[in-house]
Design an enzyme around this catalytic site. Structure first.
Site, PDB file in Angstrom:
ATOM      1  N   ASP A  13       0.875  -1.164   0.000  1.00  0.00           N
ATOM      2  CA  ASP A  13       0.000   0.000   0.000  1.00  0.00           C
ATOM      3  C   ASP A  13       0.925   1.231   0.000  1.00  0.00           C
ATOM      4  OD1 ASP A  13      -2.213   1.788   0.560  1.00  0.00           O
ATOM      5  OD2 ASP A  13      -1.473   1.833   2.618  1.00  0.00           O
ATOM      6  N   ASP A  15      -0.210   5.109   0.856  1.00  0.00           N
ATOM      7  CA  ASP A  15      -0.485   6.128   1.883  1.00  0.00           C
ATOM      8  C   ASP A  15      -0.549   5.493   3.272  1.00  0.00           C
ATOM      9  OD1 ASP A  15      -0.693   8.402   0.156  1.00  0.00           O
ATOM     10  OD2 ASP A  15      -2.489   7.450  -0.640  1.00  0.00           O
ATOM     11  N   GLY A  57      -9.941  10.282  -2.577  1.00  0.00           N
ATOM     12  CA  GLY A  57     -10.067  11.721  -2.388  1.00  0.00           C
ATOM     13  C   GLY A  57     -11.378  12.294  -2.907  1.00  0.00           C
ATOM     14  N   ARG A  60     -14.101  11.170  -0.619  1.00  0.00           N
ATOM     15  CA  ARG A  60     -13.970  11.852   0.682  1.00  0.00           C
ATOM     16  C   ARG A  60     -14.564  13.260   0.589  1.00  0.00           C
ATOM     17  NH1 ARG A  60      -8.238  11.037   1.918  1.00  0.00           N
ATOM     18  NH2 ARG A  60      -8.999   8.896   2.014  1.00  0.00           N
ATOM     19  N   THR A 128      -4.955   5.570  -4.109  1.00  0.00           N
ATOM     20  CA  THR A 128      -4.644   6.950  -4.483  1.00  0.00           C
ATOM     21  C   THR A 128      -4.352   7.059  -5.988  1.00  0.00           C
ATOM     22  OG1 THR A 128      -3.492   8.944  -3.730  1.00  0.00           O
ATOM     23  CG2 THR A 128      -2.132   7.011  -4.128  1.00  0.00           C
ATOM     24  N   ASN A 132       0.451  10.589  -7.854  1.00  0.00           N
ATOM     25  CA  ASN A 132       0.937  10.739  -6.477  1.00  0.00           C
ATOM     26  C   ASN A 132       1.972   9.667  -6.132  1.00  0.00           C
ATOM     27  OD1 ASN A 132      -1.012  12.710  -6.276  1.00  0.00           O
ATOM     28  ND2 ASN A 132      -2.448  11.454  -5.116  1.00  0.00           N
TER      29      ASN A 132
HETATM   30  C1  XBP Z   1      -5.377   6.216   0.490  1.00  0.00           C
HETATM   31  C2  XBP Z   1      -6.575   6.973   0.167  1.00  0.00           C
HETATM   32  C3  XBP Z   1      -6.433   8.107  -0.763  1.00  0.00           C
HETATM   33  C4  XBP Z   1      -5.590   9.264  -0.233  1.00  0.00           C
HETATM   34  C5  XBP Z   1      -5.758  10.491  -1.079  1.00  0.00           C
HETATM   35  O1  XBP Z   1      -5.784   4.945   0.952  1.00  0.00           O
HETATM   36  O2  XBP Z   1      -7.665   6.664   0.627  1.00  0.00           O
HETATM   37  O3  XBP Z   1      -7.733   8.576  -1.052  1.00  0.00           O
HETATM   38  O4  XBP Z   1      -6.007   9.577   1.077  1.00  0.00           O
HETATM   39  O5  XBP Z   1      -5.410  10.246  -2.423  1.00  0.00           O
HETATM   40  P1  XBP Z   1      -4.802   3.680   0.882  1.00  0.00           P
HETATM   41  P2  XBP Z   1      -6.387  10.657  -3.626  1.00  0.00           P
HETATM   42  O6  XBP Z   1      -3.584   4.024   1.652  1.00  0.00           O
HETATM   43  O7  XBP Z   1      -5.563   2.591   1.572  1.00  0.00           O
HETATM   44  O8  XBP Z   1      -4.564   3.360  -0.549  1.00  0.00           O
HETATM   45  O9  XBP Z   1      -6.851  12.043  -3.373  1.00  0.00           O
HETATM   46  O10 XBP Z   1      -5.546  10.533  -4.861  1.00  0.00           O
HETATM   47  O11 XBP Z   1      -7.542   9.674  -3.613  1.00  0.00           O
HETATM   48 MG    MG Z   2      -2.941   3.139   3.454  1.00  0.00          MG
END
Ligand code: XBP
Ligand code: MG
Length: 261
Positions: A13, A15, A57, A60, A128, A132
Protein backbone atom coordinates in the site's frame (compact mmCIF):
# COMPACT_ATOMS: atom_id res chain seq x y z
CA UNK A 1 2.78 -24.72 10.29
CA UNK A 2 0.76 -23.40 7.35
CA UNK A 3 1.70 -24.75 3.94
CA UNK A 4 2.35 -21.54 1.99
CA UNK A 5 3.84 -21.39 -1.49
CA UNK A 6 7.35 -19.86 -1.58
CA UNK A 7 7.29 -16.07 -1.20
CA UNK A 8 7.62 -14.46 -4.63
CA UNK A 9 6.31 -10.90 -4.27
CA UNK A 10 5.78 -8.04 -1.84
CA UNK A 11 2.76 -5.81 -2.47
CA UNK A 12 2.79 -2.39 -0.80
CA UNK A 13 0.00 0.00 0.00
CA UNK A 14 1.24 3.60 -0.38
CA UNK A 15 -0.48 6.13 1.88
CA UNK A 16 0.37 5.41 5.50
CA UNK A 17 2.48 2.37 4.60
CA UNK A 18 5.36 3.54 2.42
CA UNK A 19 5.11 7.02 3.95
CA UNK A 20 2.94 8.85 6.46
CA UNK A 21 1.40 10.98 3.73
CA UNK A 22 -2.04 11.85 5.03
CA UNK A 23 -1.68 14.61 7.66
CA UNK A 24 1.10 16.68 6.10
CA UNK A 25 0.69 15.64 2.47
CA UNK A 26 -2.85 14.89 1.28
CA UNK A 27 -4.65 16.95 3.97
CA UNK A 28 -2.61 20.06 3.22
CA UNK A 29 -3.11 19.56 -0.53
CA UNK A 30 -6.89 19.26 -0.12
CA UNK A 31 -6.92 22.52 1.87
CA UNK A 32 -4.81 24.26 -0.80
CA UNK A 33 -7.28 23.14 -3.48
CA UNK A 34 -10.24 24.40 -1.44
CA UNK A 35 -8.54 27.79 -1.02
CA UNK A 36 -7.65 27.94 -4.71
CA UNK A 37 -11.33 27.50 -5.56
CA UNK A 38 -12.47 30.11 -3.03
CA UNK A 39 -14.25 27.54 -0.87
CA UNK A 40 -14.50 28.22 2.89
CA UNK A 41 -13.59 24.59 3.64
CA UNK A 42 -10.75 23.58 5.90
CA UNK A 43 -9.86 20.09 7.11
CA UNK A 44 -8.03 20.21 10.43
CA UNK A 45 -6.08 17.20 11.68
CA UNK A 46 -8.90 15.78 13.80
CA UNK A 47 -11.60 16.17 11.14
CA UNK A 48 -9.29 14.63 8.55
CA UNK A 49 -8.88 11.58 10.81
CA UNK A 50 -12.66 11.06 10.69
CA UNK A 51 -12.82 11.67 6.94
CA UNK A 52 -10.16 9.01 6.32
CA UNK A 53 -12.89 6.43 6.90
CA UNK A 54 -13.94 7.35 3.36
CA UNK A 55 -11.34 5.95 0.95
CA UNK A 56 -10.49 7.96 -2.15
CA UNK A 57 -10.07 11.72 -2.39
CA UNK A 58 -13.07 12.36 -4.64
CA UNK A 59 -15.30 10.16 -2.50
CA UNK A 60 -13.97 11.85 0.68
CA UNK A 61 -14.80 15.33 -0.66
CA UNK A 62 -18.26 14.19 -1.83
CA UNK A 63 -18.98 12.81 1.64
CA UNK A 64 -17.80 16.08 3.26
CA UNK A 65 -19.77 18.28 0.85
CA UNK A 66 -23.00 16.50 1.60
CA UNK A 67 -22.62 15.49 5.25
CA UNK A 68 -20.73 18.48 6.69
CA UNK A 69 -21.76 21.25 4.33
CA UNK A 70 -25.20 20.07 3.34
CA UNK A 71 -24.32 21.01 -0.24
CA UNK A 72 -27.44 20.55 -2.34
CA UNK A 73 -25.88 20.69 -5.81
CA UNK A 74 -27.27 18.44 -8.52
CA UNK A 75 -25.22 15.26 -8.92
CA UNK A 76 -23.61 16.37 -12.20
CA UNK A 77 -22.70 19.82 -10.81
CA UNK A 78 -21.14 18.29 -7.72
CA UNK A 79 -19.25 15.76 -9.83
CA UNK A 80 -17.82 18.56 -12.01
CA UNK A 81 -16.75 20.60 -8.96
CA UNK A 82 -15.11 17.56 -7.33
CA UNK A 83 -13.25 16.74 -10.53
CA UNK A 84 -11.76 20.24 -10.67
CA UNK A 85 -10.94 20.21 -6.96
CA UNK A 86 -9.28 16.81 -7.17
CA UNK A 87 -7.12 17.77 -10.15
CA UNK A 88 -5.98 20.84 -8.20
CA UNK A 89 -5.40 18.76 -5.05
CA UNK A 90 -3.27 16.27 -7.00
CA UNK A 91 -1.16 19.14 -8.40
CA UNK A 92 -0.58 20.53 -4.91
CA UNK A 93 0.23 17.08 -3.51
CA UNK A 94 2.73 16.24 -6.25
CA UNK A 95 4.39 19.62 -5.74
CA UNK A 96 4.65 19.13 -1.98
CA UNK A 97 6.03 15.62 -2.28
CA UNK A 98 8.52 16.78 -4.91
CA UNK A 99 9.67 19.46 -2.47
CA UNK A 100 10.40 16.78 0.15
CA UNK A 101 7.34 17.24 2.40
CA UNK A 102 7.08 13.51 3.17
CA UNK A 103 9.67 10.86 3.93
CA UNK A 104 9.48 7.08 3.76
CA UNK A 105 8.62 5.29 6.99
CA UNK A 106 11.47 3.59 8.88
CA UNK A 107 12.74 0.40 7.27
CA UNK A 108 10.82 0.77 4.00
CA UNK A 109 13.78 1.71 1.81
CA UNK A 110 16.03 -0.93 3.39
CA UNK A 111 13.52 -3.76 2.91
CA UNK A 112 12.58 -2.67 -0.61
CA UNK A 113 16.25 -2.71 -1.61
CA UNK A 114 16.86 -6.07 0.10
CA UNK A 115 13.81 -7.59 -1.56
CA UNK A 116 14.97 -6.41 -4.99
CA UNK A 117 18.39 -7.86 -4.41
CA UNK A 118 16.89 -11.16 -3.32
CA UNK A 119 14.86 -11.35 -6.55
CA UNK A 120 11.45 -10.80 -4.98
CA UNK A 121 8.98 -8.98 -7.20
CA UNK A 122 7.56 -5.68 -6.00
CA UNK A 123 4.11 -4.22 -6.59
CA UNK A 124 1.86 -1.37 -5.45
CA UNK A 125 -1.81 -1.64 -4.48
CA UNK A 126 -3.32 1.70 -3.54
CA UNK A 127 -6.51 3.71 -3.85
CA UNK A 128 -4.64 6.95 -4.48
CA UNK A 129 -3.92 8.62 -7.82
CA UNK A 130 -1.10 7.25 -9.98
CA UNK A 131 0.70 10.62 -10.27
CA UNK A 132 0.94 10.74 -6.48
CA UNK A 133 2.63 7.34 -6.33
CA UNK A 134 5.16 8.21 -9.02
CA UNK A 135 5.95 11.53 -7.29
CA UNK A 136 6.48 9.82 -3.93
CA UNK A 137 8.71 7.06 -5.30
CA UNK A 138 10.82 9.49 -7.33
CA UNK A 139 11.20 11.97 -4.46
CA UNK A 140 12.16 9.33 -1.90
CA UNK A 141 13.89 6.50 -3.78
CA UNK A 142 15.10 8.20 -6.95
CA UNK A 143 14.04 8.75 -10.56
CA UNK A 144 14.33 5.05 -11.41
CA UNK A 145 12.25 3.78 -8.50
CA UNK A 146 8.82 3.60 -10.20
CA UNK A 147 10.29 0.91 -12.48
CA UNK A 148 11.25 -1.22 -9.47
CA UNK A 149 7.56 -1.97 -9.00
CA UNK A 150 6.53 -4.31 -11.81
CA UNK A 151 2.82 -3.82 -11.24
CA UNK A 152 1.08 -0.70 -9.96
CA UNK A 153 -2.58 -0.82 -9.10
CA UNK A 154 -3.90 2.70 -8.41
CA UNK A 155 -7.16 4.66 -8.72
CA UNK A 156 -6.49 4.87 -12.46
CA UNK A 157 -6.50 1.08 -12.91
CA UNK A 158 -9.21 0.06 -10.43
CA UNK A 159 -12.22 2.21 -9.57
CA UNK A 160 -13.42 0.27 -6.51
CA UNK A 161 -11.71 1.59 -3.39
CA UNK A 162 -10.47 -0.38 -0.39
CA UNK A 163 -11.84 -2.19 1.63
CA UNK A 164 -12.92 -3.68 -1.69
CA UNK A 165 -10.25 -6.27 -2.61
CA UNK A 166 -10.44 -5.38 -6.33
CA UNK A 167 -7.08 -3.58 -6.48
CA UNK A 168 -5.27 -6.52 -4.84
CA UNK A 169 -6.99 -9.00 -7.17
CA UNK A 170 -5.99 -6.85 -10.15
CA UNK A 171 -2.36 -6.67 -8.98
CA UNK A 172 -2.18 -10.44 -8.40
CA UNK A 173 -3.63 -11.13 -11.85
CA UNK A 174 -1.05 -8.80 -13.44
CA UNK A 175 1.75 -10.45 -11.48
CA UNK A 176 0.40 -13.83 -12.56
CA UNK A 177 0.61 -15.03 -8.97
CA UNK A 178 -1.69 -16.76 -6.56
CA UNK A 179 -2.31 -14.80 -3.34
CA UNK A 180 -0.49 -17.57 -1.50
CA UNK A 181 2.84 -16.51 -3.08
CA UNK A 182 2.76 -12.87 -1.96
CA UNK A 183 2.73 -10.74 1.15
CA UNK A 184 0.86 -7.44 1.53
CA UNK A 185 1.82 -4.40 3.61
CA UNK A 186 -0.87 -2.07 4.92
CA UNK A 187 -1.45 0.62 7.52
CA UNK A 188 -5.24 0.74 7.92
CA UNK A 189 -8.18 -1.47 8.76
CA UNK A 190 -9.67 -0.87 5.30
CA UNK A 191 -6.36 -1.88 3.74
CA UNK A 192 -6.00 -5.07 5.78
CA UNK A 193 -9.60 -5.99 4.90
CA UNK A 194 -8.90 -5.46 1.19
CA UNK A 195 -5.70 -7.51 1.19
CA UNK A 196 -7.04 -10.40 3.24
CA UNK A 197 -10.30 -10.53 1.27
CA UNK A 198 -8.08 -11.09 -1.78
CA UNK A 199 -6.49 -14.04 0.07
CA UNK A 200 -3.23 -12.29 0.96
CA UNK A 201 -1.38 -12.55 4.21
CA UNK A 202 -0.94 -8.99 5.42
CA UNK A 203 1.54 -7.22 7.69
CA UNK A 204 0.30 -4.00 9.25
CA UNK A 205 2.26 -0.92 10.33
CA UNK A 206 -0.43 1.47 11.65
CA UNK A 207 -0.12 5.25 11.74
CA UNK A 208 -1.43 7.62 14.41
CA UNK A 209 -4.62 7.93 12.35
CA UNK A 210 -5.22 4.18 12.00
CA UNK A 211 -3.92 2.94 15.38
CA UNK A 212 -7.46 2.22 16.63
CA UNK A 213 -8.55 0.20 13.56
CA UNK A 214 -9.32 -3.50 13.72
CA UNK A 215 -6.25 -5.49 12.67
CA UNK A 216 -7.28 -8.97 13.81
CA UNK A 217 -6.97 -10.27 10.24
CA UNK A 218 -3.30 -9.19 9.94
CA UNK A 219 -0.41 -11.65 10.30
CA UNK A 220 1.47 -9.30 12.59
CA UNK A 221 1.20 -5.70 13.79
CA UNK A 222 4.45 -3.73 13.82
CA UNK A 223 5.30 -0.21 15.01
CA UNK A 224 7.27 0.02 11.76
CA UNK A 225 9.64 -2.11 9.68
CA UNK A 226 12.67 -1.11 11.74
CA UNK A 227 11.30 -2.54 14.99
CA UNK A 228 10.78 -6.28 15.41
CA UNK A 229 7.77 -7.00 17.63
CA UNK A 230 9.71 -9.44 19.85
CA UNK A 231 12.89 -7.37 20.05
CA UNK A 232 12.33 -3.69 19.13
CA UNK A 233 16.10 -3.13 19.10
CA UNK A 234 16.42 -5.07 15.86
CA UNK A 235 14.90 -4.37 12.45
CA UNK A 236 12.48 -6.62 10.59
CA UNK A 237 14.43 -8.62 8.01
CA UNK A 238 13.56 -10.47 4.84
CA UNK A 239 13.99 -13.70 6.83
CA UNK A 240 11.30 -12.48 9.25
CA UNK A 241 8.97 -11.75 6.35
CA UNK A 242 9.55 -15.21 4.86
CA UNK A 243 8.91 -16.86 8.24
CA UNK A 244 5.68 -14.93 8.86
CA UNK A 245 4.53 -15.72 5.34
CA UNK A 246 5.31 -19.41 5.75
CA UNK A 247 3.74 -19.86 9.17
CA UNK A 248 0.62 -17.67 9.13
CA UNK A 249 -2.57 -19.34 7.95
CA UNK A 250 -3.86 -18.14 4.61
CA UNK A 251 -6.71 -15.67 5.30
CA UNK A 252 -10.10 -17.31 5.27
CA UNK A 253 -8.63 -20.75 5.85
CA UNK A 254 -8.27 -20.69 9.62
CA UNK A 255 -9.18 -24.03 11.09
CA UNK A 256 -12.82 -24.07 12.12
CA UNK A 257 -13.54 -25.53 15.52
CA UNK A 258 -15.24 -28.86 15.03
CA UNK A 259 -18.83 -28.98 16.28
CA UNK A 260 -19.03 -31.20 19.34
CA UNK A 261 -21.13 -34.13 18.18
C1 XBP B 1 -5.38 6.22 0.49
C2 XBP B 1 -6.58 6.97 0.17
C3 XBP B 1 -6.43 8.11 -0.76
C4 XBP B 1 -5.59 9.26 -0.23
C5 XBP B 1 -5.76 10.49 -1.08
O1 XBP B 1 -5.78 4.94 0.95
O2 XBP B 1 -7.66 6.66 0.63
O3 XBP B 1 -7.73 8.58 -1.05
O4 XBP B 1 -6.01 9.58 1.08
O5 XBP B 1 -5.41 10.25 -2.42
P1 XBP B 1 -4.80 3.68 0.88
P2 XBP B 1 -6.39 10.66 -3.63
O6 XBP B 1 -3.58 4.02 1.65
O7 XBP B 1 -5.56 2.59 1.57
O8 XBP B 1 -4.56 3.36 -0.55
O9 XBP B 1 -6.85 12.04 -3.37
O10 XBP B 1 -5.55 10.53 -4.86
O11 XBP B 1 -7.54 9.67 -3.61
MG1 MG C 1 -2.94 3.14 3.45
Amino acid sequence: MADAAPLRALIFDVDGTLADTERDGHRVAFNAAFAEHGLPWHWDEALYGELLQVAGGVERMAHYARRHRGLALADDELAALLKRLHASKTRHYVQRVGAGAVRLRPGVERLVREARQAGLRLAIATTTTRDNVIALLEATLGADAPRWFQVMGTAQEVAAKKPDPAVYRWVLARLGLDADAALAFEDSGHGVSAATAAGLRCIVTPTAYSAGDDFTAAVVRLADLDHHPDDPARPVTLADLRRWHATAPRPGTRAVQADPA
